[in-house]
Design an enzyme around this catalytic site. Sequence first.
Site, PDB file in Angstrom:
ATOM      1  N   LEU A 614      -5.698  23.523 114.865  1.00  0.00           N
ATOM      2  CA  LEU A 614      -5.122  22.256 114.415  1.00  0.00           C
ATOM      3  C   LEU A 614      -5.106  21.282 115.595  1.00  0.00           C
ATOM      4  O   LEU A 614      -4.759  21.668 116.710  1.00  0.00           O
ATOM      5  CB  LEU A 614      -3.691  22.467 113.903  1.00  0.00           C
ATOM      6  CG  LEU A 614      -3.530  23.245 112.598  1.00  0.00           C
ATOM      7  CD1 LEU A 614      -2.047  23.424 112.280  1.00  0.00           C
ATOM      8  CD2 LEU A 614      -4.218  22.517 111.445  1.00  0.00           C
ATOM      9  N   ASP A 679       8.192  32.852 121.208  1.00  0.00           N
ATOM     10  CA  ASP A 679       6.839  32.319 121.046  1.00  0.00           C
ATOM     11  C   ASP A 679       6.886  30.854 120.593  1.00  0.00           C
ATOM     12  O   ASP A 679       6.138  30.008 121.089  1.00  0.00           O
ATOM     13  CB  ASP A 679       6.066  33.174 120.038  1.00  0.00           C
ATOM     14  CG  ASP A 679       4.627  32.711 119.896  1.00  0.00           C
ATOM     15  OD1 ASP A 679       3.892  32.753 120.900  1.00  0.00           O
ATOM     16  OD2 ASP A 679       4.248  32.279 118.787  1.00  0.00           O
ATOM     17  N   LYS A 683       5.672  27.350 122.674  1.00  0.00           N
ATOM     18  CA  LYS A 683       4.834  26.293 122.101  1.00  0.00           C
ATOM     19  C   LYS A 683       5.511  24.936 122.220  1.00  0.00           C
ATOM     20  O   LYS A 683       4.877  23.929 122.542  1.00  0.00           O
ATOM     21  CB  LYS A 683       4.510  26.608 120.632  1.00  0.00           C
ATOM     22  CG  LYS A 683       3.612  27.825 120.450  1.00  0.00           C
ATOM     23  CD  LYS A 683       3.417  28.162 118.980  1.00  0.00           C
ATOM     24  CE  LYS A 683       2.539  29.398 118.810  1.00  0.00           C
ATOM     25  NZ  LYS A 683       2.393  29.792 117.393  1.00  0.00           N
TER      26      LYS A 683
END
Length: 819
Positions: A614, A679, A683
């Site tokens: 993306l 996680d 990000k």
Amino acid sequence: MKVLKFGGSSVGKSESIKRVVSIIENYYKAEIPIVVVSSAFQGVTNELILLSKKAVSRDNSYLAALHKLRIRHLNAVEELIAPNKQKSALDYTSELFDQLKSILEGVFLLKELTPRISDTILSFGERLSCGIIAETLNSQEIKCNFVNSTTLIKTDENFSHAKINFPITNKLIEDHFSKNKIIQIVTGFIGSTEHNEISTLGRGGSDYTASILASALKADEIEIWTDVNGIMTADPRRVTDAMSLNAVTYAEAMEMSHFGAKVIYPPTIQPALDKKIKVRIRNTFNPDFKGTVVVEKEPEIGFNAKGISSIDNVTLLNIEGTGMFGNELVTSRIFNALAKSKIKVLLLTQGSSGISISIAVNPQDGLAAAAVIKKEFRLEILDGEIEEVLTEENLSIIAVVGEDMRHTPGISGKVFRSLGKNGVNIIAIAQGSSELNISFVIKESELTKALNVLHDSLFLSEKKILNLFLLGPGLVGSALIQYIKEHKDYAHKELHTKFNLVGIANSKKMIFNSSGLNIEDWKNELETNGVDSNVEKFITEMKKLNMANTIFVDCTASNIAVPHYVSILNSSISIATPNKTANSGTLHDYKLLRQAAKRHNVQFRYGTNVGAALPVITTLQDLINCGEEIISVEGVFSGTLSYLFNSFTGDKKFSEIILEAKANGFTEPDPRDDLNGLDVARKLLILTREIGADLELSDISIENLVPEEARGKDINVEKFYEILKQHDENFSMRKKEAEKKGKVLRYIAKYGKGIAEVRLKEAGPEEAAYSLKGADNVFAIRTKNFFDQPLTISGRGAGATFTASGIYADILRISNYLS
């Protein structure tokens, strides 16, 4: 009329000589008048030099070497001429070797080898080869005469580098050819003095002989037959994509010859230049190829691009000092001093103020040149007006040559930009006002890389070769190789790009192939031919190969290569990686990576760190580059957590959904690695840093969805599930509370107003996260221009093939930058 000259490589073996005979026969049958000039058989001149040295030093082994040389020539006669026609050639060859033996015996006894005697010894190479070629042609009913060029070419007594007496030579040539109309086989390289003593014409003397003959005979063209397809755009031994040039001008040919092109020798050009005679370079082993023509520039002849020549090993002398400022005599004194010592200057560059001069010389002249200059300026050095003369060794000169450069704006910029982006440092630059060539000095260790970079930039601007080194051919790495394989034709036809997979390493083995591994069979190659894997050795070998357009691709999930990233970037190698470790580490290390990439003009690409393929990171970068002020970023950044809460509907229990997700491969082997929120926080940290926030991971508030009593390392996965079941009611209550408000539960990361947090939140219909399906991600970016309606990016945010497509895109971005 044409003059055909055959070099040593064309007459190296009997099979090669047969090709020469065939070429001559074609002209003979076509009734095209020709004159043939030949060099000695390949390597013979060097062998004669060695024989001479052995003889003068009383080394008896010269006799064995001489015998070996005799046998080589006699064997050639037997292989080229039918047995019943060999006698004349055998007698001639034996007689010449008897003469040569007598001369060498004299050298041996007298322990004296004068330049005159040396020239006489060297002349036997051409006299033998041309005699044998002439006998071979006559044996095949191709009428010709053998001509010893000592009867035609008259010189002074500067033995080994004799100067031509053109008036006498031209008259002798004209007289001879007016009386002899059949093909003449003329010895190259040699002439004779007015006392009929044999002399030689120096390096490239056979080419010079051909040019002298062509000039005197007013020939239409000289054909120089060698072992390459004309003059190449670059040295094909170093640049595999080097191409033959259709045509070059005399000036270009002279420049390329000076800077290392071995096909022609400058004095060859001059007699032809004076008479405007074309010179064509052709390949004995590919006679149908038309080669390269060297002419005066004419409008109707197309000149395809330029040439790149190089001198492999040079020494650079640097002279500087305030006493040189405005002193116009300094340069002339340097040149005069070097000329007196017979030291050749290859390149000179001088600052506009005159306080510094750099001079390139051959390495064997480096110390002597420094000593000569120091002696010339000894008083200035003592007075401090000139500093010490510094020498720098192991350097190379590259010259980009082309008449068209003077009419093409930006060539210099293109040259230096392409080198800079590949980490090639320029030590000295010289460019004439005519822009016929741009010459510069670099480290010798970077020569091959620089030549390939320049060749790609100047001649293959629409074609790019990317040299990839892949660490971690696991799930994502293998998918990347498959993606490259599947898009090979598209990359070639549409992008004009070739992906060259040079190195692969997994945890057990690694393998390299500078020509490129076979992507169809890479697994077998790695397993069969790979050596023990070691990350440090893999990276060291990548640096050592020092290839143009090198890209390091880290597809590992660990931090095994991350400590080497700065070193890789410092080596002018770009990096593409889906690995989040480097960008979510300490802020200090994060900034070091950017500084290294910027300082060395390379790229650090990590577009798949967040959202896989993306366009999240790239969109943020584009917005920032356009001057947009980023107000907030939020969304669902985890495909696993998206799936869990999108599936958390009806009467399903949260623990049951996690079990189903794990069974379907949607979670990590230990689901706690997804539920702890780290996680997602990493990000978010990466995105906040892109925006410009100097945050550490510890600055992000994280809601850990793992029950506190299940977080210990002593708790295994099975025990975790038992504990999680006890908390099902809590998750169900939170879901019901959201549903009462017409909302849904989503695990959302958000940064805005300096606050970064990751937590389970209620999302209403007005929010992008509300309508998520399956394992999709969503990212909402608010800026001043996208405030009421944030810019939203949503879709699949994970998967090996999907991630591979994003890495592929990053590699192409690096390619576009490098080109």
